[in-house]
Scaffold this motif. Sequence first.
Motif, PDB file in Angstrom:
ATOM      1  N   MET A   1       0.831  -1.203   0.000  1.00 35.04           N
ATOM      2  CA  MET A   1       0.000   0.000   0.000  1.00 35.04           C
ATOM      3  C   MET A   1       0.868   1.257   0.000  1.00 35.04           C
ATOM      4  O   MET A   1       0.489   2.286  -0.578  1.00 35.04           O
ATOM      5  N   ILE A   2       2.020   1.175   0.660  1.00 32.59           N
ATOM      6  CA  ILE A   2       2.955   2.298   0.680  1.00 32.59           C
ATOM      7  C   ILE A   2       3.617   2.461  -0.686  1.00 32.59           C
ATOM      8  O   ILE A   2       3.668   3.555  -1.251  1.00 32.59           O
ATOM      9  N   LEU A   3       4.101   1.368  -1.242  1.00 33.16           N
ATOM     10  CA  LEU A   3       4.847   1.418  -2.495  1.00 33.16           C
ATOM     11  C   LEU A   3       3.979   1.791  -3.693  1.00 33.16           C
ATOM     12  O   LEU A   3       4.458   2.453  -4.615  1.00 33.16           O
ATOM     13  N   ASP A   4       2.701   1.386  -3.694  1.00 33.79           N
ATOM     14  CA  ASP A   4       1.870   1.662  -4.869  1.00 33.79           C
ATOM     15  C   ASP A   4       1.120   2.996  -4.790  1.00 33.79           C
ATOM     16  O   ASP A   4       0.339   3.328  -5.683  1.00 33.79           O
ATOM     17  N   GLY A   5       1.354   3.766  -3.720  1.00 36.90           N
ATOM     18  CA  GLY A   5       0.767   5.096  -3.634  1.00 36.90           C
ATOM     19  C   GLY A   5      -0.546   5.196  -2.882  1.00 36.90           C
ATOM     20  O   GLY A   5      -1.039   6.303  -2.635  1.00 36.90           O
ATOM     21  N   GLU A   6      -1.138   4.076  -2.488  1.00 38.64           N
ATOM     22  CA  GLU A   6      -2.421   4.117  -1.786  1.00 38.64           C
ATOM     23  C   GLU A   6      -2.277   4.800  -0.428  1.00 38.64           C
ATOM     24  O   GLU A   6      -3.120   5.606  -0.019  1.00 38.64           O
TER      25      GLU A   6
END
Length: 271
Positions: free
Chosen positions: A243-248
């Motif tokens: 969730m952090i890496l994909d921008g969410e």
Amino acid sequence: MNHIKFVVAGALALLGVMVIGGYLADPAPQATDQESAAAAGGTLRIGVDGTEPAFFKVDGVTKGFDYEMALGVAEGMGAKPEFKVMPFSDLFTALEAGEIDMIGSQVTETAERKQDFDFTTPYFVTYLSFLTPEDSTINKRGDINGKNVAVVEGTIHERYLAEQYENVNVIKAKDEDGAVRAIASGKADAFFYDAPYTAPIIKRAPIALKESIVYPADDAPIGFVMQKDDPRKAQIDGILEQMILDGEWLKLKKAYFKEYPLSEVFKDKGA
């Protein structure tokens, strides 16, 4: 609860060796029956304390940073989220009793708490503040020394006061409104709390309050709290990292905490 990030292949390699106070997820172990059951369906019971902007309702619609982060976790697990609202001081008892599977109420990770519970990889780092009457002479952190300061019982703020300030008399309150009543009655000079959660407290307070002092706490990571050795933790850690890496995560952070700068903790993770 759902909320917040981007990266390239090189950053992913760096992320694999990076340790943020020991908070990055360990390599995922072999799936257990409990993990498999969660991924196939099941229910994920999340304990919350119903405090804006972590978990609240507007016109019957549930909102909140921690709420949306937990929704993201449940979705990633393929589990049905079930939220149980209770006072903050009751959350750990409920977790120990098996009434909930995890706590999602901006709980700060500490060495003391880690002795009895497991924390997931961080999904937030908070900012601390002191609420005072509008006519208070408390304007800087040094002014807190020697004062009567209210805290919500069971939160980390009592320990912070002891570590960072001198001769502070701690006034324990059951909840935020109780802390405000301590100020109104003259028992407390200030209320020590997380800055992102003070706006609704000020709004509903029976006396005029101001946020006299605000400062970041990058050394105070916040994660979901689980029972020791819960096999689902590794899976949840992986979902939070994604969730952090994909921008969410960043999208949710901007939605609920746009006035606060991005912590170095999450910049290091590629946010």
